[in-house]
Design a protein around this motif. Structure first.
Motif, PDB file in Angstrom:
ATOM      1  N   SER A  70       8.347   7.449   3.965  1.00  0.00           N
ATOM      2  CA  SER A  70       8.696   8.637   3.184  1.00  0.00           C
ATOM      3  C   SER A  70       7.685   9.766   3.371  1.00  0.00           C
ATOM      4  CB  SER A  70       8.810   8.283   1.702  1.00  0.00           C
ATOM      5  OG  SER A  70       7.585   7.778   1.220  1.00  0.00           O
ATOM      6  N   ASP A  71       6.445   9.436   3.722  1.00  0.00           N
ATOM      7  CA  ASP A  71       5.423  10.470   3.911  1.00  0.00           C
ATOM      8  C   ASP A  71       4.954  10.565   5.363  1.00  0.00           C
ATOM      9  OD1 ASP A  71       4.086   8.060   3.957  1.00  0.00           O
ATOM     10  OD2 ASP A  71       2.398   8.753   2.758  1.00  0.00           O
ATOM     11  N   GLY A  72       5.787  10.172   6.311  1.00  0.00           N
ATOM     12  CA  GLY A  72       5.424  10.272   7.731  1.00  0.00           C
ATOM     13  C   GLY A  72       5.749   9.002   8.463  1.00  0.00           C
ATOM     14  N   GLY A  73       4.706   8.290   8.861  1.00  0.00           N
ATOM     15  CA  GLY A  73       4.911   7.049   9.588  1.00  0.00           C
ATOM     16  C   GLY A  73       3.637   6.247   9.650  1.00  0.00           C
ATOM     17  N   ASN A  74       3.748   5.053  10.197  1.00  0.00           N
ATOM     18  CA  ASN A  74       2.560   4.268  10.463  1.00  0.00           C
ATOM     19  C   ASN A  74       2.862   3.181  11.468  1.00  0.00           C
ATOM     20  OD1 ASN A  74       3.149   1.746   8.958  1.00  0.00           O
ATOM     21  ND2 ASN A  74       2.828   2.972   7.124  1.00  0.00           N
ATOM     22  N   ILE A  75       1.784   2.583  11.926  1.00  0.00           N
ATOM     23  CA  ILE A  75       1.829   1.474  12.866  1.00  0.00           C
ATOM     24  C   ILE A  75       1.269   0.278  12.113  1.00  0.00           C
ATOM     25  CG2 ILE A  75       0.974   0.612  15.084  1.00  0.00           C
ATOM     26  CD1 ILE A  75       0.272   3.873  15.337  1.00  0.00           C
ATOM     27  N   GLN A  76       1.965  -0.839  12.192  1.00  0.00           N
ATOM     28  CA  GLN A  76       1.458  -2.045  11.549  1.00  0.00           C
ATOM     29  C   GLN A  76       1.323  -3.144  12.590  1.00  0.00           C
ATOM     30  OE1 GLN A  76       3.690  -3.152   8.078  1.00  0.00           O
ATOM     31  NE2 GLN A  76       3.304  -1.200   7.074  1.00  0.00           N
ATOM     32  N   ILE A  77       0.226  -3.891  12.484  1.00  0.00           N
ATOM     33  CA  ILE A  77      -0.045  -5.028  13.357  1.00  0.00           C
ATOM     34  C   ILE A  77       0.041  -6.285  12.501  1.00  0.00           C
ATOM     35  CG2 ILE A  77      -1.674  -6.077  14.982  1.00  0.00           C
ATOM     36  CD1 ILE A  77      -0.669  -3.204  15.748  1.00  0.00           C
ATOM     37  N   TRP A  78       0.839  -7.243  12.968  1.00  0.00           N
ATOM     38  CA  TRP A  78       1.059  -8.492  12.241  1.00  0.00           C
ATOM     39  C   TRP A  78       0.720  -9.677  13.127  1.00  0.00           C
ATOM     40  CZ3 TRP A  78       3.190  -8.852   7.239  1.00  0.00           C
ATOM     41  CH2 TRP A  78       3.584  -7.632   6.675  1.00  0.00           C
ATOM     42  N   ASP A  79       0.231 -10.743  12.526  1.00  0.00           N
ATOM     43  CA  ASP A  79       0.021 -12.016  13.196  1.00  0.00           C
ATOM     44  C   ASP A  79       1.114 -12.946  12.689  1.00  0.00           C
ATOM     45  OD1 ASP A  79      -0.761 -14.601  13.988  1.00  0.00           O
ATOM     46  OD2 ASP A  79      -2.886 -14.115  13.810  1.00  0.00           O
ATOM     47  N   LEU A  80       1.969 -13.437  13.579  1.00  0.00           N
ATOM     48  CA  LEU A  80       3.104 -14.266  13.177  1.00  0.00           C
ATOM     49  C   LEU A  80       2.677 -15.549  12.473  1.00  0.00           C
ATOM     50  CD1 LEU A  80       5.361 -13.874  16.325  1.00  0.00           C
ATOM     51  CD2 LEU A  80       5.633 -12.775  14.098  1.00  0.00           C
ATOM     52  N   ARG A  81       1.422 -15.961  12.677  1.00  0.00           N
ATOM     53  CA  ARG A  81       0.939 -17.163  11.994  1.00  0.00           C
ATOM     54  C   ARG A  81       0.637 -16.891  10.525  1.00  0.00           C
ATOM     55  NH1 ARG A  81      -3.699 -17.948  16.303  1.00  0.00           N
ATOM     56  NH2 ARG A  81      -3.756 -15.762  15.718  1.00  0.00           N
ATOM     57  N   ARG A  82       0.525 -15.601  10.162  1.00  0.00           N
ATOM     58  CA  ARG A  82       0.244 -15.198   8.779  1.00  0.00           C
ATOM     59  C   ARG A  82       1.208 -14.073   8.373  1.00  0.00           C
ATOM     60  NH1 ARG A  82      -4.157 -15.136  11.697  1.00  0.00           N
ATOM     61  NH2 ARG A  82      -5.621 -16.832  11.513  1.00  0.00           N
ATOM     62  N   PRO A  83       2.500 -14.376   8.247  1.00  0.00           N
ATOM     63  CA  PRO A  83       3.482 -13.310   8.013  1.00  0.00           C
ATOM     64  C   PRO A  83       3.420 -12.683   6.626  1.00  0.00           C
ATOM     65  CG  PRO A  83       4.563 -15.450   7.960  1.00  0.00           C
ATOM     66  CD  PRO A  83       3.133 -15.692   8.376  1.00  0.00           C
ATOM     67  N   ASN A  84       2.589 -13.183   5.739  1.00  0.00           N
ATOM     68  CA  ASN A  84       2.514 -12.615   4.394  1.00  0.00           C
ATOM     69  C   ASN A  84       1.525 -11.471   4.271  1.00  0.00           C
ATOM     70  OD1 ASN A  84       4.411 -14.456   3.475  1.00  0.00           O
ATOM     71  ND2 ASN A  84       2.847 -15.979   3.012  1.00  0.00           N
ATOM     72  N   ALA A  85       0.765 -11.182   5.333  1.00  0.00           N
ATOM     73  CA  ALA A  85      -0.259 -10.142   5.239  1.00  0.00           C
ATOM     74  C   ALA A  85      -0.344  -9.349   6.540  1.00  0.00           C
ATOM     75  CB  ALA A  85      -1.609 -10.767   4.923  1.00  0.00           C
ATOM     76  N   CYS A  86      -0.148  -8.059   6.428  1.00  0.00           N
ATOM     77  CA  CYS A  86      -0.320  -7.165   7.571  1.00  0.00           C
ATOM     78  C   CYS A  86      -1.801  -7.135   7.946  1.00  0.00           C
ATOM     79  CB  CYS A  86       0.164  -5.770   7.185  1.00  0.00           C
ATOM     80  SG  CYS A  86      -0.064  -4.527   8.447  1.00  0.00           S
ATOM     81  N   MET A  87      -2.109  -7.279   9.238  1.00  0.00           N
ATOM     82  CA  MET A  87      -3.509  -7.295   9.685  1.00  0.00           C
ATOM     83  C   MET A  87      -4.114  -5.897   9.746  1.00  0.00           C
ATOM     84  SD  MET A  87      -3.495 -10.001  12.813  1.00  0.00           S
ATOM     85  CE  MET A  87      -5.059  -9.343  13.324  1.00  0.00           C
ATOM     86  N   GLU A  88      -3.305  -4.930  10.144  1.00  0.00           N
ATOM     87  CA  GLU A  88      -3.827  -3.578  10.378  1.00  0.00           C
ATOM     88  C   GLU A  88      -2.735  -2.558  10.114  1.00  0.00           C
ATOM     89  OE1 GLU A  88      -6.876  -1.600  10.660  1.00  0.00           O
ATOM     90  OE2 GLU A  88      -7.261  -3.387  11.854  1.00  0.00           O
ATOM     91  N   ARG A  89      -3.099  -1.444   9.470  1.00  0.00           N
ATOM     92  CA  ARG A  89      -2.193  -0.312   9.268  1.00  0.00           C
ATOM     93  C   ARG A  89      -2.878   0.938   9.788  1.00  0.00           C
ATOM     94  NH1 ARG A  89      -1.147  -3.200   4.656  1.00  0.00           N
ATOM     95  NH2 ARG A  89       1.045  -3.633   4.244  1.00  0.00           N
TER      96      ARG A  89
END
Length: 141
Positions: A70-89
């Protein structure tokens, strides 16, 4: 999912496991182990509308997601072994429509974002290992 699937991606084969991933416009990232005896599913919820999804070829548990928010965009990095927590935004001023990993260096990511006055549409290169003193990641190119 209540909204259409926008992107799909395969992970490289790892032993007897291979995942098929999908990104839906309701913000759901889903994955299924399609080769194992169990049809395990993972699910993660992102804030925004996924516009692209890529698996890192050299670190196949790592995925990058380009988002429109809603306020632009972002890039998110995820580790599939830990799908409950985004590693990096990484915050962007406009929607991120394209992401892709470097084929040789697993910490390097290229992104493409939309143009929206006063911000230009452009391509950026990020090194996820290169953080500023405040912990932010700035583009290297």
């Amino acid at each position: 999912s209540d909204r259409p699937v926008w992107r799909v991606a395969w992970t490289p084969l790892q032993g007897s496991e291979q995942m098929l991933l999908s990104a839906s416009l309701d913000g759901t990232i889903s994955g299924w182990d399609i080769r194992g005896k169990q049809r395990d599913q993972i699910s993660a919820q992102v804030k925004g509308n996924p516009r692209d999804l890529r698996v890192c070829p050299l670190a196949p548990t790592m995925i990058a997601v380009g988002l429109e928010t809603s306020d632009g965009g972002n890039i998110q990095i995820w580790d599939l072994r830990r799908p409950n927590a985004c590693m990096e935004r990484i915050k962007e001023e406009t929607a991120v429509y394209a992401v892709d990993w470097h084929p040789v260096f697993p910490s390097i990511l290229a992104t493409g974002r939309a143009a929206k006055n006063p911000f230009p549409g452009d391509v950026k290169i990020w090194d996820l290992k290169e953080k500023t003193g405040s912990g932010d990641i700035s583009p290297i190119g």
